[in-house]
Design a protein around this motif. Structure first.
Motif, mmCIF file in Angstrom:
data_model
loop_
_atom_site.group_PDB
_atom_site.id
_atom_site.type_symbol
_atom_site.label_atom_id
_atom_site.label_comp_id
_atom_site.label_asym_id
_atom_site.label_seq_id
_atom_site.Cartn_x
_atom_site.Cartn_y
_atom_site.Cartn_z
ATOM 1 N N ALA A 91 0.934 -1.153 -0.060
ATOM 2 C CA ALA A 91 0.012 -0.063 0.225
ATOM 3 C C ALA A 91 0.895 1.195 0.041
ATOM 4 C CB ALA A 91 -0.929 0.006 1.272
ATOM 5 N N ILE A 92 1.861 1.529 0.836
ATOM 6 C CA ILE A 92 2.714 2.278 0.945
ATOM 7 C C ILE A 92 3.657 2.540 -0.577
ATOM 8 C CG2 ILE A 92 4.767 3.316 2.266
ATOM 9 C CD1 ILE A 92 3.670 1.846 4.706
ATOM 10 N N HIS A 93 3.991 1.469 -0.919
ATOM 11 C CA HIS A 93 4.489 1.735 -2.392
ATOM 12 C C HIS A 93 3.632 2.349 -3.283
ATOM 13 C CE1 HIS A 93 7.044 0.302 -5.798
ATOM 14 N NE2 HIS A 93 5.997 -0.218 -6.336
ATOM 15 N N TYR A 94 2.502 2.042 -3.279
ATOM 16 C CA TYR A 94 1.904 2.632 -4.500
ATOM 17 C C TYR A 94 1.069 4.095 -4.020
ATOM 18 C CZ TYR A 94 1.697 -1.705 -7.077
ATOM 19 O OH TYR A 94 2.126 -2.947 -7.904
ATOM 20 N N ASP A 95 1.318 4.325 -2.701
ATOM 21 C CA ASP A 95 0.669 5.543 -2.036
ATOM 22 C C ASP A 95 1.494 5.987 -1.029
ATOM 23 O OD1 ASP A 95 -0.134 7.808 -1.504
ATOM 24 O OD2 ASP A 95 -2.314 7.228 -1.335
#
Length: 523
Positions: free
Chosen positions: A319-323
């Motif tokens: 999730a953090i990778h994409y946002d």
């Protein structure tokens, strides 16, 4: 006095209100103690704080090396004021503009919850800018009539509160998404931001749905979800939106989130909700596989239903990778580490979430609660105190502040802070049961047995968390009944099992063989 000093610098409360909030009997006494501590009266200190903030803001705007304090290329989008009966549409418009601007690498945008903290506020633009640490603020009004919409937006600089730009937009309601894009582009132009090609494309406000009616239902669902007042109504609006537009990905995410939160607040048996959560989640990720919301929901499912901690953490990382600005990914990941007693990882993550949305209720509350679980009670109390006046109708805040005093050992403040509600509650959470446990050991010993009898009778009408019943029975010395309820909790995937390691109510029983076995199973 440190808390009073902060309130003077960061709020527009008067001296009497601040005196009441910090627990000093009169404004005269506050002035006396403040003068002794800081050699300035409260009024003199506030005047100097505002003057210094304006000076710092101007200096920051001129000095590239100081951009971390108040950034020249930074903005907050405040909730728009609605001149019609319903506010959900005005909130939605502000949110869409905020989201599109947040995709730009060289523009810092204050988080939604922090910006929406100032909904219906009359606070000075300079003070808002200082609290949000932004150089610009956008406000707006919206009026909808006969399928036509009028929006007036104004951009301010926070160093002096002056208007940079104001403009009126009159459009058909069906053109509202194009209007949002036009406003976002004008803001970029006024802030003299140079766009890369990919950023130019990201400013295009892609409609969440082609159906204005579905969008309206979605916004109503969002409003109910944020209020947490009626999650069933929230789910109804989201579901109706998907009927009008079966490709409405955000409405599916909304349904999954609302059902999860209903489980978190003990509103339903988790296994009864699982199919609906999974169906909504799977439909959403089929439509948008790389959405951060999808990975966050997947982390919930892995953690609470599969008891797969590593898979849950991996989902948060995705999730953090994409946002990288997904505040909830940091916040909930922090809780998952806290539930395992790993505060060395939990606290920095909670602080990161708070830094992304410092005035948003969820990030603010979660950091305070994780400090409390880590036995850093002074830090927890320091965060809970200013949160309570902002949300006066939230009874949970008083209860959890009282718990912080209780576990710190300040029994007098705990007793004064706990609510004096006489009626037995229809639903009890891990936080609200604390008042009854406190009184069992330091007051009326009859309240906790009465609560247990009340909740056990309620079981014929609604689901009551077995972990709550187990906890109460342990405190009352009913070991056999407590063990039975723990077995039921495991069978039903009661979310409350995850509180056992980090919640102080369980301190006396965490080494009990059955509790140890259950913790091994869920960890």
């Amino acid at each position: 006095m440190a808390y009073a000093k902060r309130l003077l610098a960061t709020t527009d409360q008067n001296i009497s209100e601040i005196a009441y909030e910090v627990g000093i009997p009169s404004p005269q006494n506050l002035s006396k103690y403040f003068q002794q501590e800081y050699q300035l009266s409260p009024t003199e200190y506030r005047t100097e704080a505002i003057r210094q903030a304006r000076a710092n803001s101007k200096a920051t705007n001129a000095s590239p090396e100081n951009l971390s304090s108040t950034q020249q290329s930074s903005i907050a989008i405040l909730p728009f004021v609605s001149h019609t009966a319903e506010t959900h549409f005005s909130d939605g418009m502000a949110e869409e503009i905020l989201y599109s601007l947040s995709q730009l690498d060289n523009l810092n945008v204050a988080g939604r919850a922090s910006s929406f903290y100032f909904k219906n506020s009359q606070e000075d633009i300079v003070l808002i800018g200082r609290k949000l640490r932004v150089a610009h603020v956008l406000t707006g009004t919206i009026r909808i009539s006969d399928q036509k919409v009028r929006v007036i937006v104004t951009l301010y600089t926070t160093s002096d509160g002056y208007q940079v730009w104001t403009e009126k937009y009159d459009r058909e309601l069906e053109d509202i998404f194009q209007m949002q894009e036009d406003i976002a582009r004008k803001i970029v132009q006024k802030l003299s931001i140079t766009l890369l090609q990919k950023e130019n494309e990201s400013l295009i406000v892609k409609p969440k749905t082609k159906s204005i009616r579905a969008y309206d239902l979605y916004l109503k669902g969002r409003l109910q979800f944020e209020l947490r007042s009626d999650l069933d109504l929230s789910m109804y609006f989201f579901e109706e939106a998907t009927k009008l537009d079966p490709s409405f990905v955000h409405a599916y995410f909304g349904m999954a989130y609302a059902m999860l939160y209903k489980c978190i607040f003990a509103g339903c048996r988790p296994m009864d909700a699982l199919d609906k959560i999974q169906t909504s989640y799977e439909q959403a990720v089929k439509l948008q596989p790389t959405a951060a919301e999808g990975y966050i929901i997947n982390a919930w499912l892995k953690f609470y239903f599969d008891y797969d901690f590593d898979a849950a953490i991996g989902a948060f990382d995705q999730a953090i990778h994409y946002d990288p600005m997904a505040m909830d990914a940091y916040r909930i990941k922090a809780y998952f580490y806290a539930f395992h007693g790993d505060y060395d990882r939990a606290i920095p993550l909670a602080e990161k979430a708070y830094s992304l949305d410092p005035l948003g209720y969820n990030a603010w509350f979660s950091l305070a609660d994780i400090y409390r679980r880590a036995a850093q009670y002074d830090k927890a109390i320091d965060l809970f105190l200013p949160l309570i006046p902002k949300f006066p109708d939230n009874a949970l805040l008083n209860e959890i502040l009282a718990l912080s005093y209780y576990h710190k050992g300040d029994l007098l403040k705990a007793r004064l802070t706990f609510s004096n509600q006489q009626a037995l509650p229809l639903r009890v959470s891990i936080w609200t049961v604390g008042r009854y446990i406190f009184h069992y050991y330091h007051g009326d010993k009859n309240l906790l047995p009465l609560l247990l009898d009340h909740l056990e009778k309620l079981q014929s009408e609604k689901w009551i968390q077995p972990t709550i019943l187990a906890l109460i029975n342990f405190h009352l010395g009913h070991e056999a009944q407590a063990i039975q309820y723990l077995a039921q909790a495991y069978e039903e995937r009661d979310f409350g099992l995850k509180h056992i390691i980090s919640e102080p109510h369980w301190d006396l029983f965490r080494s009990h063989p059955t509790v140890v076995e259950v913790l091994h199973q869920v960890s």
